[in-house]
Write an enzyme that holds these catalytic residues in place. Sequence first.
Site, PDB file in Angstrom:
ATOM      1  N   ASP A  30       0.784  -1.444   0.162  1.00  0.00           N
ATOM      2  CA  ASP A  30       0.118   0.426   0.327  1.00  0.00           C
ATOM      3  C   ASP A  30       0.798   1.553   0.005  1.00  0.00           C
ATOM      4  O   ASP A  30       1.601   1.734   0.305  1.00  0.00           O
ATOM      5  CB  ASP A  30      -0.834   0.059   1.423  1.00  0.00           C
ATOM      6  N   HIS A  99     -10.111  -5.906  -2.645  1.00  0.00           N
ATOM      7  CA  HIS A  99      -8.701  -5.106  -2.535  1.00  0.00           C
ATOM      8  C   HIS A  99      -8.653  -6.412  -1.265  1.00  0.00           C
ATOM      9  O   HIS A  99      -9.514  -5.695  -0.344  1.00  0.00           O
ATOM     10  CB  HIS A  99      -7.691  -4.763  -2.714  1.00  0.00           C
ATOM     11  N   LEU A 100      -7.916  -7.253  -0.753  1.00  0.00           N
ATOM     12  CA  LEU A 100      -7.153  -6.979   0.660  1.00  0.00           C
ATOM     13  C   LEU A 100      -6.515  -6.578   1.416  1.00  0.00           C
ATOM     14  O   LEU A 100      -5.807  -6.752   0.685  1.00  0.00           O
ATOM     15  CB  LEU A 100      -7.782  -8.290   0.713  1.00  0.00           C
ATOM     16  N   HIS A 101      -7.171  -5.598   1.651  1.00  0.00           N
ATOM     17  CA  HIS A 101      -5.774  -4.733   3.066  1.00  0.00           C
ATOM     18  C   HIS A 101      -5.018  -6.001   3.983  1.00  0.00           C
ATOM     19  O   HIS A 101      -5.901  -6.708   4.823  1.00  0.00           O
ATOM     20  CB  HIS A 101      -6.524  -3.563   4.323  1.00  0.00           C
TER      21      HIS A 101
END
Length: 116
Positions: A30, A99-101
């Site tokens: 990120d 999306h996966l964080h």
Amino acid sequence: MSDCVFCKIIKGDITSAKVYEDEFVLVFADIAPAAPVHLLAVPKEHIENIDGLTEANADIMSRLFLAAKTAAKAKGISGAYRIIINNGSEAGQEVFHLHLHILGGKKMGDKANCAP
Ligand code: AMP
């Protein structure tokens, strides 16, 4: 989706710090990390969010979680990470590409505050 930032990252038009990639999934750092390790796992197919899942594309969720596991191991946070999915603008979603964080590298505090 031509105006989707994650599609541009997948295509290579925007650079990213790639951690894991396979035929279906890309995992990258990120750009504004909220933890010492903050990765995003995205499907290569453009799906807006959880609400865009169907019987036909739902397999991608297990692929995203397996990629998250592999990427977490690569970054040294196996067994010590939190996964968050923001679904919709009211829930904090800013990029409308599923999306996966994946967050780790520090002791996690309280769960997100969802009080009204
Ligand atoms: P969300 O608010 O759940 O939609 O999360 C979007 C995330 O994408 C945020 O944490 C941003 O910091 C991240 N992000 C936006 N643009 C980029 C980029 N070019 N490279 C990496 N991460 C990005």
